[in-house]
Write an enzyme that holds these catalytic residues in place. Structure first.
Site, PDB file in Angstrom:
ATOM      1  CG  ASP A 340     -39.904  27.114  64.415  1.00  0.00           C
ATOM      2  OD1 ASP A 340     -40.737  27.582  63.624  1.00  0.00           O
ATOM      3  OD2 ASP A 340     -40.100  26.125  65.133  1.00  0.00           O
ATOM      4  CG  ASP A 532     -39.339  22.673  66.886  1.00  0.00           C
ATOM      5  OD1 ASP A 532     -39.290  22.814  65.651  1.00  0.00           O
ATOM      6  OD2 ASP A 532     -40.398  22.711  67.527  1.00  0.00           O
ATOM      7  CG  ASP A 536     -38.149  23.854  62.061  1.00  0.00           C
ATOM      8  OD1 ASP A 536     -37.591  22.781  62.345  1.00  0.00           O
ATOM      9  OD2 ASP A 536     -38.502  24.694  62.907  1.00  0.00           O
TER      10      ASP A 536
END
Ligand code: ADP
Ligand code: MG
Length: 647
Positions: A340, A532, A536
């Site tokens: 990410d 993190d 997500d």
């Protein structure tokens, strides 16, 4: 050496029986115990003495063997030990009855004592490395001091509510996650992050539960309940993981299930067939019994899980929490890494770079503040920080209902107004005409009226580039996924040199991307997602190995992931791979070594070239050597952040 209560009992039993054994053995050599009482049954006297000694150390093994026998899972090592030692006793009694020179009582005893000594060391080694896996229980705070109406009272962790003011004294653990409201101090974050330097914290700093207050008393406001706090999450994660065995460990239990019956059948054959041919049944029964004793796959059974424990312990010492040994194996093999962007490859500490108001700057900031007030997205945190530092907020925002549209932004609504704060997609969704800007941009609108936008800039983590290039050096593929604009994404991707990137993704699209990767991968490929946890978490659970950033990450991140980088250091990925590699090679060495030595002793015992003592010494010796070998895992060389690596 620090011992658990049970271990203390074990060692006491061993010591008592060793002393007793030596006493009986020496007296026997001097005055021949079987002739103390006259008559044919004189041999029963030494038998009873040795039996007492045997039962002191071994009754639990015998008990467990019988229990297993009746519950149908009879063929384990306790069964082998019991069978062999009972056999030795039986042999000696048989010889006694036939008035032959008796031998075997002492051997049965000694075998059990040696076996228990071996067990003790294994136990100790396993316990110790289990404990080093973040020292679970030591990590747990026990209570807290709550300040209420000017008084301070002791409360249990479960009683703490969000917003409570707590006092933490020097030497105490921080009970829940929170913010310092008064005082400044140094805290020891080692248990959580593996970082050995104390950290200075003062007013308004966020602090994590489980860290230890080193110097000065301070007051804090609880921002999480105990159950939602980092420390509780970590403990749950580790406890959940502890029961699951890795593939290599499963291999060992399967191996033992096939191996043990084969060994028992072989032993019976060794006892029966040559006895029938040579008529020397004593010798062959003895050889068959020694064969049983040596055949115990103890070293094998113990060294594999132990090696993994040492590996996990080593990782946790440097701030990498791995849920269980399966994931240590997986991360070692992982060859597709998906990152990410915001908060993972970048610091997520965004800074407001520019404000482009359509008319009035204060209006856009005030509206943005209303919308972002309760969001924990890195973008929201930065905007809030900027606004609080730069303008005075007096707007009554309590009656706004906030909706987080993940991947888009936030919508805040009350009876009169609707405020939109988010990216291009949010503007398009709300049919608002806006002026496009390049960069990480938050557009703000109120009631279909465009107010302007805020441009933010993020900083790439110091070690991101190195991590990516080290991964490429290991033939891994890297992807970067982000909900941010194409402009920013391509900049960051080029800078870091990731193999591929995708921009403007919704959280759902990130999940779909990872799912497609998993569907189309080769069988040997392993997909690792690093995020993190903000927006997500679903991807974290979907990937083969989900890695989250423990420091910056959200609360759900730790729960959703299989591995946590507690100090947000991406090089932890490389180090975890390194530790995994070392663990794997040590497991291989141990398995091969244990099997080879075992085979050699087995052959010797059939040929009658070894006795039970040597056989058991062989086994204990191999166990100890494999245990020592496993401790080498903690010497794995690691990559450090500040040192520039050659690659
Ligand atoms: P990433 O972590 O890659 O930025 P996210 O799914 O967390 O992906 O966010 C995607 C995009 O959604 C962000 O880049 C931002 O434009 C927008 N966004 C998300 N949350 C907020 C928020 N609280 N305020 C404004 N914009 C937001
Ligand atoms: Mg994110």
């Amino acid at each position: 050496m620090k011992l658990e209560k049970e271990q203390k009992i074990e060692i006491t039993k061993i010591i008592i029986s060793v002393i007793l054994f030596l006493g009986i053995f020496i007296t026997d050599k001097i005055i021949h115990l079987e002739s103390v009482f006259d008559g044919d049954l004189g041999f029963l006297f030494p038998f009873f003495l040795y039996l007492i000694c045997y039962l002191i150390v071994g009754y639990e093994v015998v008990f467990k063997a019988f229990k297993n026998l009746f519950s149908g899972k009879m063929l384990d090592e306790t069964f082998l030990m019991t069978l062999a030692t009972f056999g030795a006793f039986g042999l000696a009694i048989y010889k006694g009855i036939n008035n032959e020179q008796i031998e075997g009582f002492d051997e049965a005893c000694m075998v059990m004592i040696l076996y228990m000594i071996g067990e003790f060391f294994q136990d100790y080694a396993v316990e110790r490395s289990k404990k080093s896996i973040s020292g679970l229980l030591e990590l747990k705070p026990m209570f807290a001091w709550k300040k209420e109406d000017g008084k301070i009272k002791k409360v249990s962790l479960e009683e703490i509510k969000v917003g409570d003011i707590l006092v933490v004294n020097p030497g105490e653990k921080i009970p829940v996650d929170g913010i310092i409201t008064q005082g400044e101090t140094q805290i020891d974050t080692r248990a959580i992050t593996g970082e050995s330097m104390p950290k200075e914290v003062s007013f308004n700093d966020r602090i994590t539960s489980g860290c230890v207050n080193l110097t000065t008393q301070f007051e804090m406001e609880a921002t999480k309940k105990y159950d939602d706090s980092t420390i509780s999450k970590i403990i749950k994660l580790m406890e959940e993981g502890a029961d699951k065995k890795s593939k290599a460990e499963n291999f060992i239990s399967k191996f033992a299930r096939i191996y043990t019956p084969i060994v028992v059948i072989l032993a019976v054959i060794i006892m029966l067939i040559p006895s029938l041919i040579t008529k020397d049944s004593g010798t062959w029964i003895y050889r068959g019994l020694s064969f049983l004793v040596v055949s115990c796959p103890c070293a094998l059974v113990i060294s594999v899980p132990l090696s993994f424990f040492v590996g996990l312990g080593k990782a946790s010492k440097c701030g990498i929490l791995i849920k269980n040994s399966t994931y240590l194996e997986q991360i070692e093999k992982a060859n597709i890494f998906v990152f990410d962007k915001t908060g993972t490859l970048t610091k997520g500490n965004l800074v407001v770079k520019d404000i482009f108001p359509k008319e009035n700057e204060e209006e856009i900031l005030k509206s943005a503040y209303v919308a972002e007030k309760f969001s924990s997205h890195p973008i929201a945190l930065s905007i809030k920080k900027y606004i609080e530092e730069n303008i005075k907020i007096e707007e009554n925002i309590d009656n706004f209902t906030l909706t987080n549209v993940s991947g888009f932004g936030v919508i805040a609504k009350n009876k009169v107004d609707t405020i939109y704060s988010g990216n291009e997609k949010l503007m398009k969704k709300a049919n608002i005409t806006f002026k496009k800007q390049e960069g990480t941009v938050v557009y703000v609108a109120k009631n279909e009226k465009y107010l302007g936008c805020i441009v933010l800039e993020d900083e790439i983590r110091q070690e991101s580039k190195e991590t990516i290039s080290l991964l490429h050096a290991e033939n891994c593929k890297t992807y970067m996924l982000t909900g941010d604009s194409e402009f920013v994404a391509s900049q960051v991707a080029t800078n870091l040199g990731v193999s591929e990137y995708k921009s403007c993704l919704l959280p759902q699209e990130k999940v779909e991307f990872v799912e497609t990767l998993i569907k189309n991968k080769e069988r040997s490929d392993i997909v690792c997602f690093v995020g993190d946890g903000i927006n997500d978490a679903p991807v974290l659970t979907r990937a083969d190995v989900g890695v989250s950033m423990g420091g910056i990450g959200s609360d759900i991140a730790i729960e959703a992931s299989d591995m946590v980088l507690m100090n947000d250091d991406l090089l932890g990925l490389i180090n975890a791979k390194q530790i995994g590699k070392k663990t794997k090679s040590i497991v291989k060495q141990n398995v091969v070594f244990a099997i080879l030595v075992k085979l050699a002793i087995l052959i010797l015992s059939v040929l009658g070239l070894t006795n039970m003592y040597l056989a058991i010494f062989g086994d204990v010796g191999v166990s100890i050597l494999t245990i020592l070998n496993a401790t080498r895992i903690s010497n794995t060389k690691l990559v450090k952040k500040d040192k520039k690596s050659k690659g």
